[in-house]
Scaffold this motif. Structure first.
Motif, PDB file in Angstrom:
ATOM      1  N   ASP A 112       0.865  -1.174   0.000  1.00 46.15           N
ATOM      2  CA  ASP A 112       0.000   0.000   0.000  1.00 46.15           C
ATOM      3  C   ASP A 112       0.904   1.228   0.000  1.00 46.15           C
ATOM      4  N   ARG A 166      -8.468   8.049  -0.253  1.00 40.97           N
ATOM      5  CA  ARG A 166      -7.829   8.699   0.884  1.00 40.97           C
ATOM      6  C   ARG A 166      -7.739   7.725   2.053  1.00 40.97           C
ATOM      7  N   TRP A 167      -6.607   7.777   2.747  1.00 34.60           N
ATOM      8  CA  TRP A 167      -6.468   6.922   3.935  1.00 34.60           C
ATOM      9  C   TRP A 167      -7.406   7.382   5.037  1.00 34.60           C
ATOM     10  N   TYR A 168      -7.749   6.456   5.909  1.00 36.36           N
ATOM     11  CA  TYR A 168      -8.674   6.653   7.040  1.00 36.36           C
ATOM     12  C   TYR A 168     -10.102   6.984   6.589  1.00 36.36           C
ATOM     13  N   GLU A 175     -11.704   3.502   1.916  1.00 27.95           N
ATOM     14  CA  GLU A 175     -10.568   2.615   2.173  1.00 27.95           C
ATOM     15  C   GLU A 175     -11.048   1.230   2.584  1.00 27.95           C
ATOM     16  N   ARG A 219       0.070   4.429  -0.982  1.00 31.43           N
ATOM     17  CA  ARG A 219      -0.674   5.678  -1.152  1.00 31.43           C
ATOM     18  C   ARG A 219      -0.053   6.843  -0.379  1.00 31.43           C
ATOM     19  N   ASN A 255      -3.954   1.003   9.023  1.00 30.97           N
ATOM     20  CA  ASN A 255      -5.260   1.150   8.352  1.00 30.97           C
ATOM     21  C   ASN A 255      -5.490   0.058   7.296  1.00 30.97           C
TER      22      ASN A 255
END
Length: 372
Positions: free
Chosen positions: A6, A62-64, A68, A8, A90
Protein backbone atom coordinates in the motif's frame (compact mmCIF):
# COMPACT_ATOMS: atom_id res chain seq x y z
CA UNK A 1 6.59 -14.32 -4.68
CA UNK A 2 4.29 -11.50 -5.69
CA UNK A 3 4.28 -8.76 -3.04
CA UNK A 4 1.86 -5.86 -2.82
CA UNK A 5 2.56 -2.64 -0.91
CA UNK A 6 0.00 0.00 0.00
CA UNK A 7 1.98 2.97 -1.33
CA UNK A 8 -0.67 5.68 -1.15
CA UNK A 9 1.32 7.63 1.46
CA UNK A 10 4.52 7.49 -0.64
CA UNK A 11 6.76 10.55 -0.25
CA UNK A 12 7.90 12.95 2.50
CA UNK A 13 4.93 15.27 1.93
CA UNK A 14 2.99 12.67 3.92
CA UNK A 15 5.24 12.91 6.95
CA UNK A 16 7.34 10.18 8.54
CA UNK A 17 5.23 7.31 7.21
CA UNK A 18 5.47 8.73 3.70
CA UNK A 19 9.25 8.86 3.96
CA UNK A 20 9.27 5.30 5.31
CA UNK A 21 7.21 4.03 2.36
CA UNK A 22 9.39 5.88 -0.14
CA UNK A 23 12.70 4.68 1.28
CA UNK A 24 11.49 1.14 1.88
CA UNK A 25 10.38 0.76 -1.75
CA UNK A 26 13.52 2.44 -3.12
CA UNK A 27 15.80 0.11 -1.18
CA UNK A 28 13.71 -3.04 -1.74
CA UNK A 29 14.07 -2.49 -5.47
CA UNK A 30 17.83 -2.18 -4.98
CA UNK A 31 18.29 -5.46 -3.13
CA UNK A 32 15.48 -7.73 -4.35
CA UNK A 33 16.08 -9.21 -7.81
CA UNK A 34 13.62 -12.08 -7.44
CA UNK A 35 10.16 -11.09 -6.27
CA UNK A 36 7.58 -9.14 -8.25
CA UNK A 37 5.81 -6.11 -6.79
CA UNK A 38 2.50 -4.32 -7.11
CA UNK A 39 2.40 -0.82 -5.66
CA UNK A 40 -1.00 0.71 -4.95
CA UNK A 41 -0.36 4.44 -5.50
CA UNK A 42 -2.22 7.74 -5.53
CA UNK A 43 -3.14 9.15 -8.99
CA UNK A 44 -0.15 10.72 -10.78
CA UNK A 45 2.27 9.21 -8.26
CA UNK A 46 5.36 7.83 -9.94
CA UNK A 47 7.83 5.39 -8.42
CA UNK A 48 11.16 5.34 -10.27
CA UNK A 49 11.95 1.84 -11.55
CA UNK A 50 13.26 0.05 -14.63
CA UNK A 51 11.84 -3.41 -14.16
CA UNK A 52 9.05 -5.44 -15.69
CA UNK A 53 8.59 -6.99 -12.24
CA UNK A 54 6.96 -3.76 -11.04
CA UNK A 55 3.31 -2.83 -11.49
CA UNK A 56 1.61 0.39 -10.35
CA UNK A 57 -2.12 0.39 -9.59
CA UNK A 58 -3.75 3.82 -9.40
CA UNK A 59 -5.63 4.02 -6.11
CA UNK A 60 -7.51 7.33 -5.71
CA UNK A 61 -8.60 6.57 -2.15
CA UNK A 62 -7.83 8.70 0.88
CA UNK A 63 -6.47 6.92 3.94
CA UNK A 64 -8.67 6.65 7.04
CA UNK A 65 -11.79 6.93 4.86
CA UNK A 66 -14.84 4.73 4.40
CA UNK A 67 -13.74 4.18 0.79
CA UNK A 68 -10.57 2.61 2.17
CA UNK A 69 -12.72 -0.08 3.74
CA UNK A 70 -14.82 -0.67 0.60
CA UNK A 71 -13.40 0.52 -2.72
CA UNK A 72 -9.77 -0.15 -1.76
CA UNK A 73 -10.81 -3.62 -0.63
CA UNK A 74 -12.32 -4.22 -4.09
CA UNK A 75 -9.09 -3.07 -5.75
CA UNK A 76 -7.06 -5.45 -3.61
CA UNK A 77 -9.33 -8.32 -4.67
CA UNK A 78 -9.12 -7.27 -8.31
CA UNK A 79 -5.30 -7.25 -8.23
CA UNK A 80 -4.38 -10.19 -5.98
CA UNK A 81 -0.87 -10.76 -4.65
CA UNK A 82 0.73 -13.52 -2.58
CA UNK A 83 1.53 -11.21 0.32
CA UNK A 84 0.32 -7.68 1.03
CA UNK A 85 2.26 -5.17 3.11
CA UNK A 86 0.31 -2.38 4.80
CA UNK A 87 2.85 0.20 6.09
CA UNK A 88 0.36 1.56 8.64
CA UNK A 89 -2.46 0.20 10.81
CA UNK A 90 -5.26 1.15 8.35
CA UNK A 91 -5.94 -2.32 6.92
CA UNK A 92 -9.41 -2.95 5.39
CA UNK A 93 -11.37 -4.93 7.97
CA UNK A 94 -12.64 -7.49 5.47
CA UNK A 95 -9.24 -8.13 3.88
CA UNK A 96 -8.59 -11.81 4.59
CA UNK A 97 -5.55 -12.65 2.45
CA UNK A 98 -2.01 -13.01 3.86
CA UNK A 99 -0.52 -9.68 4.92
CA UNK A 100 2.16 -8.00 7.00
CA UNK A 101 1.53 -4.71 8.80
CA UNK A 102 3.90 -2.06 10.14
CA UNK A 103 2.81 -0.49 13.43
CA UNK A 104 5.01 2.54 13.98
CA UNK A 105 3.61 3.49 17.37
CA UNK A 106 0.49 3.52 19.52
CA UNK A 107 0.19 7.30 19.79
CA UNK A 108 -3.56 7.23 19.09
CA UNK A 109 -4.02 4.82 21.99
CA UNK A 110 -1.91 6.75 24.49
CA UNK A 111 -2.55 10.29 23.20
CA UNK A 112 -5.98 10.43 21.51
CA UNK A 113 -6.57 13.86 19.98
CA UNK A 114 -10.21 14.88 20.21
CA UNK A 115 -9.25 18.47 19.32
CA UNK A 116 -7.63 17.32 16.08
CA UNK A 117 -11.01 16.30 14.73
CA UNK A 118 -13.66 18.60 13.25
CA UNK A 119 -16.33 15.92 13.80
CA UNK A 120 -19.09 16.30 16.39
CA UNK A 121 -18.36 14.34 19.57
CA UNK A 122 -20.68 11.35 18.76
CA UNK A 123 -19.09 10.91 15.31
CA UNK A 124 -15.60 11.31 16.77
CA UNK A 125 -16.31 8.55 19.30
CA UNK A 126 -17.64 6.33 16.49
CA UNK A 127 -14.53 6.96 14.38
CA UNK A 128 -12.21 6.30 17.34
CA UNK A 129 -14.02 3.02 18.05
CA UNK A 130 -13.55 2.10 14.38
CA UNK A 131 -9.83 2.89 14.66
CA UNK A 132 -9.42 0.51 17.60
CA UNK A 133 -11.34 -2.22 15.78
CA UNK A 134 -9.20 -1.80 12.64
CA UNK A 135 -5.98 -1.74 14.68
CA UNK A 136 -6.93 -4.93 16.49
CA UNK A 137 -7.79 -6.60 13.19
CA UNK A 138 -4.45 -5.48 11.72
CA UNK A 139 -2.31 -6.91 14.52
CA UNK A 140 -4.29 -10.10 15.08
CA UNK A 141 -5.07 -11.12 11.48
CA UNK A 142 -1.60 -10.34 10.09
CA UNK A 143 1.01 -13.00 9.39
CA UNK A 144 3.62 -10.78 11.04
CA UNK A 145 4.04 -7.30 12.51
CA UNK A 146 6.93 -4.95 11.80
CA UNK A 147 7.69 -2.03 14.09
CA UNK A 148 10.39 0.61 14.17
CA UNK A 149 11.91 0.37 17.66
CA UNK A 150 12.20 -2.04 20.55
CA UNK A 151 10.25 0.49 22.60
CA UNK A 152 7.32 0.21 20.17
CA UNK A 153 7.63 -3.57 20.16
CA UNK A 154 7.30 -3.73 23.93
CA UNK A 155 4.43 -1.25 23.81
CA UNK A 156 2.55 -3.42 21.29
CA UNK A 157 3.17 -6.54 23.39
CA UNK A 158 1.91 -4.93 26.59
CA UNK A 159 -0.92 -2.79 25.22
CA UNK A 160 -2.35 -5.10 22.56
CA UNK A 161 -1.36 -8.44 24.10
CA UNK A 162 0.57 -9.64 21.04
CA UNK A 163 3.22 -12.38 21.44
CA UNK A 164 6.81 -11.20 21.04
CA UNK A 165 7.61 -13.79 18.36
CA UNK A 166 5.04 -12.19 16.02
CA UNK A 167 6.85 -8.82 16.01
CA UNK A 168 10.13 -7.82 14.33
CA UNK A 169 11.90 -4.53 14.95
CA UNK A 170 13.18 -2.87 11.78
CA UNK A 171 14.87 0.40 12.71
CA UNK A 172 14.38 3.15 10.17
CA UNK A 173 17.23 4.74 8.27
CA UNK A 174 18.50 8.25 7.72
CA UNK A 175 18.72 9.43 4.14
CA UNK A 176 22.16 10.64 3.13
CA UNK A 177 21.08 13.87 1.48
CA UNK A 178 22.79 15.00 -1.71
CA UNK A 179 21.04 18.35 -1.55
CA UNK A 180 23.16 21.46 -1.65
CA UNK A 181 22.62 23.49 1.49
CA UNK A 182 23.35 27.15 1.93
CA UNK A 183 26.55 28.05 3.73
CA UNK A 184 24.95 31.29 4.85
CA UNK A 185 24.10 31.41 8.52
CA UNK A 186 21.37 33.48 10.13
CA UNK A 187 22.36 36.88 11.54
CA UNK A 188 20.66 35.81 14.77
CA UNK A 189 21.49 32.38 16.28
CA UNK A 190 18.49 30.09 16.50
CA UNK A 191 17.30 26.87 18.04
CA UNK A 192 15.25 24.51 15.88
CA UNK A 193 12.34 22.11 16.34
CA UNK A 194 10.95 20.02 13.45
CA UNK A 195 7.78 17.94 13.26
CA UNK A 196 4.01 18.00 12.87
CA UNK A 197 2.55 20.10 15.65
CA UNK A 198 0.47 17.53 17.57
CA UNK A 199 0.03 17.93 21.36
CA UNK A 200 2.34 15.01 22.17
CA UNK A 201 5.15 16.88 20.37
CA UNK A 202 5.10 19.16 23.43
CA UNK A 203 5.76 22.36 21.49
CA UNK A 204 3.81 24.66 23.82
CA UNK A 205 6.11 23.45 26.61
CA UNK A 206 9.10 24.22 24.38
CA UNK A 207 7.82 27.73 23.69
CA UNK A 208 7.36 28.25 27.42
CA UNK A 209 11.00 27.20 27.90
CA UNK A 210 12.00 29.70 25.22
CA UNK A 211 10.10 32.48 27.00
CA UNK A 212 11.81 31.58 30.27
CA UNK A 213 15.24 32.10 28.66
CA UNK A 214 14.68 35.89 28.70
CA UNK A 215 17.12 36.34 31.60
CA UNK A 216 19.77 33.99 30.19
CA UNK A 217 22.72 34.57 27.81
CA UNK A 218 20.68 32.79 25.09
CA UNK A 219 17.80 35.28 25.39
CA UNK A 220 18.62 36.96 22.05
CA UNK A 221 18.38 33.66 20.14
CA UNK A 222 15.37 32.86 17.98
CA UNK A 223 13.32 29.66 18.04
CA UNK A 224 12.27 28.21 14.68
CA UNK A 225 9.47 25.63 14.55
CA UNK A 226 9.23 23.85 11.19
CA UNK A 227 7.38 20.87 9.75
CA UNK A 228 4.34 19.81 7.77
CA UNK A 229 1.19 21.79 8.38
CA UNK A 230 -1.31 19.89 10.50
CA UNK A 231 -4.51 20.35 12.51
CA UNK A 232 -2.63 22.10 15.32
CA UNK A 233 -0.53 24.47 13.18
CA UNK A 234 -2.89 27.42 13.68
CA UNK A 235 -2.86 26.95 17.47
CA UNK A 236 0.93 26.65 17.46
CA UNK A 237 1.26 29.88 15.48
CA UNK A 238 -1.13 31.67 17.82
CA UNK A 239 0.77 30.51 20.90
CA UNK A 240 4.00 31.76 19.30
CA UNK A 241 2.37 35.10 18.46
CA UNK A 242 1.24 35.54 22.07
CA UNK A 243 4.76 34.97 23.39
CA UNK A 244 6.23 37.28 20.74
CA UNK A 245 3.82 40.03 21.85
CA UNK A 246 4.92 39.63 25.47
CA UNK A 247 8.57 40.23 24.57
CA UNK A 248 7.92 42.86 21.92
CA UNK A 249 10.23 45.84 22.30
CA UNK A 250 12.89 43.85 24.12
CA UNK A 251 16.17 42.58 22.73
CA UNK A 252 14.99 39.01 23.19
CA UNK A 253 14.66 36.64 20.26
CA UNK A 254 11.39 35.68 18.58
CA UNK A 255 9.57 32.48 17.66
CA UNK A 256 9.16 31.81 13.94
CA UNK A 257 6.83 29.11 12.59
CA UNK A 258 7.82 27.78 9.16
CA UNK A 259 5.36 25.19 7.89
CA UNK A 260 5.43 23.13 4.68
CA UNK A 261 8.96 24.07 3.67
CA UNK A 262 10.62 22.04 0.88
CA UNK A 263 13.28 19.53 1.91
CA UNK A 264 16.18 21.74 0.84
CA UNK A 265 15.00 24.53 3.17
CA UNK A 266 14.63 22.09 6.06
CA UNK A 267 18.18 20.88 5.35
CA UNK A 268 19.39 24.50 5.60
CA UNK A 269 17.58 24.95 8.91
CA UNK A 270 19.18 21.80 10.33
CA UNK A 271 22.65 22.80 9.18
CA UNK A 272 22.59 26.36 10.49
CA UNK A 273 20.81 25.78 13.82
CA UNK A 274 22.81 26.14 17.02
CA UNK A 275 20.81 23.42 18.80
CA UNK A 276 18.05 21.02 17.78
CA UNK A 277 15.25 20.57 20.34
CA UNK A 278 12.95 17.54 20.49
CA UNK A 279 10.72 17.62 23.60
CA UNK A 280 8.24 14.98 22.40
CA UNK A 281 6.32 13.02 25.03
CA UNK A 282 5.93 9.94 22.83
CA UNK A 283 7.58 8.64 19.64
CA UNK A 284 7.80 5.31 17.90
CA UNK A 285 11.19 6.15 16.37
CA UNK A 286 11.83 9.88 15.97
CA UNK A 287 13.69 10.72 12.75
CA UNK A 288 14.22 14.49 13.21
CA UNK A 289 16.92 14.23 15.92
CA UNK A 290 18.90 11.86 13.69
CA UNK A 291 18.51 14.25 10.76
CA UNK A 292 19.87 17.00 12.99
CA UNK A 293 22.84 14.80 13.94
CA UNK A 294 23.50 14.26 10.25
CA UNK A 295 23.78 18.04 9.91
CA UNK A 296 26.29 18.13 12.81
CA UNK A 297 23.81 19.97 15.03
CA UNK A 298 23.79 19.04 18.74
CA UNK A 299 20.50 17.58 20.00
CA UNK A 300 18.54 18.00 23.21
CA UNK A 301 15.68 15.48 23.39
CA UNK A 302 13.27 14.06 25.93
CA UNK A 303 14.35 11.07 27.97
CA UNK A 304 11.12 9.11 27.48
CA UNK A 305 9.60 6.58 25.03
CA UNK A 306 12.06 5.46 22.34
CA UNK A 307 14.53 8.34 22.65
CA UNK A 308 17.09 6.63 24.93
CA UNK A 309 17.09 3.60 22.58
CA UNK A 310 17.36 5.54 19.31
CA UNK A 311 19.64 8.40 20.37
CA UNK A 312 21.69 6.74 23.11
CA UNK A 313 24.47 8.95 24.43
CA UNK A 314 24.58 11.04 21.28
CA UNK A 315 21.99 13.51 22.57
CA UNK A 316 21.45 15.40 25.80
CA UNK A 317 18.38 13.63 27.19
CA UNK A 318 16.23 15.51 29.70
CA UNK A 319 12.83 15.41 31.39
CA UNK A 320 10.18 16.69 28.92
CA UNK A 321 8.17 18.26 31.76
CA UNK A 322 10.95 20.20 33.51
CA UNK A 323 11.56 23.69 32.12
CA UNK A 324 14.61 24.09 34.36
CA UNK A 325 16.27 20.96 32.95
CA UNK A 326 15.77 22.23 29.39
CA UNK A 327 17.11 25.66 30.25
CA UNK A 328 20.14 24.08 31.91
CA UNK A 329 20.77 21.81 28.92
CA UNK A 330 20.56 24.71 26.45
CA UNK A 331 22.93 26.76 28.59
CA UNK A 332 25.41 23.87 28.94
CA UNK A 333 25.63 23.31 25.18
CA UNK A 334 26.02 27.01 24.42
CA UNK A 335 28.73 27.60 27.05
CA UNK A 336 30.68 24.35 26.84
CA UNK A 337 32.19 23.87 23.36
CA UNK A 338 33.83 20.59 24.42
CA UNK A 339 30.46 19.08 25.31
CA UNK A 340 28.92 20.42 22.09
CA UNK A 341 31.72 18.82 20.06
CA UNK A 342 31.30 15.55 21.98
CA UNK A 343 27.59 15.41 21.15
CA UNK A 344 28.29 16.16 17.49
CA UNK A 345 30.93 13.42 17.27
CA UNK A 346 28.72 10.89 19.04
CA UNK A 347 25.90 11.82 16.69
CA UNK A 348 27.96 10.85 13.65
CA UNK A 349 28.74 7.49 15.26
CA UNK A 350 25.10 6.93 16.24
CA UNK A 351 23.98 7.44 12.64
CA UNK A 352 25.98 4.39 11.57
CA UNK A 353 23.39 2.21 13.35
CA UNK A 354 20.63 3.24 10.97
CA UNK A 355 20.34 2.62 7.23
CA UNK A 356 17.43 2.18 4.86
CA UNK A 357 19.20 -0.76 3.22
CA UNK A 358 19.22 -2.56 6.57
CA UNK A 359 15.54 -1.69 7.09
CA UNK A 360 14.67 -3.05 3.64
CA UNK A 361 16.74 -6.21 4.19
CA UNK A 362 14.95 -6.99 7.45
CA UNK A 363 11.60 -6.32 5.79
CA UNK A 364 12.44 -8.61 2.87
CA UNK A 365 13.41 -11.36 5.32
CA UNK A 366 10.00 -10.93 6.97
CA UNK A 367 8.29 -11.24 3.57
CA UNK A 368 10.18 -14.44 2.78
CA UNK A 369 9.33 -16.09 6.10
CA UNK A 370 5.70 -14.88 6.33
CA UNK A 371 4.24 -17.59 4.09
CA UNK A 372 6.34 -20.49 5.34
Amino acid sequence: MHIGIDSRMYGPKNGGIGRYVEQLITNLLEIDRTNTYTFFVQPNQTIPHHSKRIRLIETPIRWYSLAEQTIFLSLLKKHPVDLMHFPHWNVPLLFNKPFIVTIHDLILIHHPNRKASTLPLPLYKLKYAAFKKILNHAVNASQHILTVSNFSKQDIIKTLNIPSKKITTTHLGVSHSNQQTSSQTSNVPYMLAVGVQYPHKNLTFLMDVFESLKQSPESHWNLVIAGPKGPFSKQTQQYANNINKKIEGSKNGRIFCRFNLPDENIADLYKNAQIFLFPSLYEGFGLPPLEAMQASTPVIASNVSCMPEILGGAACLVNPTSQQEWMNAIHTITTNPTYKYTLTSRGHEQLKRYSWISCASSTLAAYNSALK
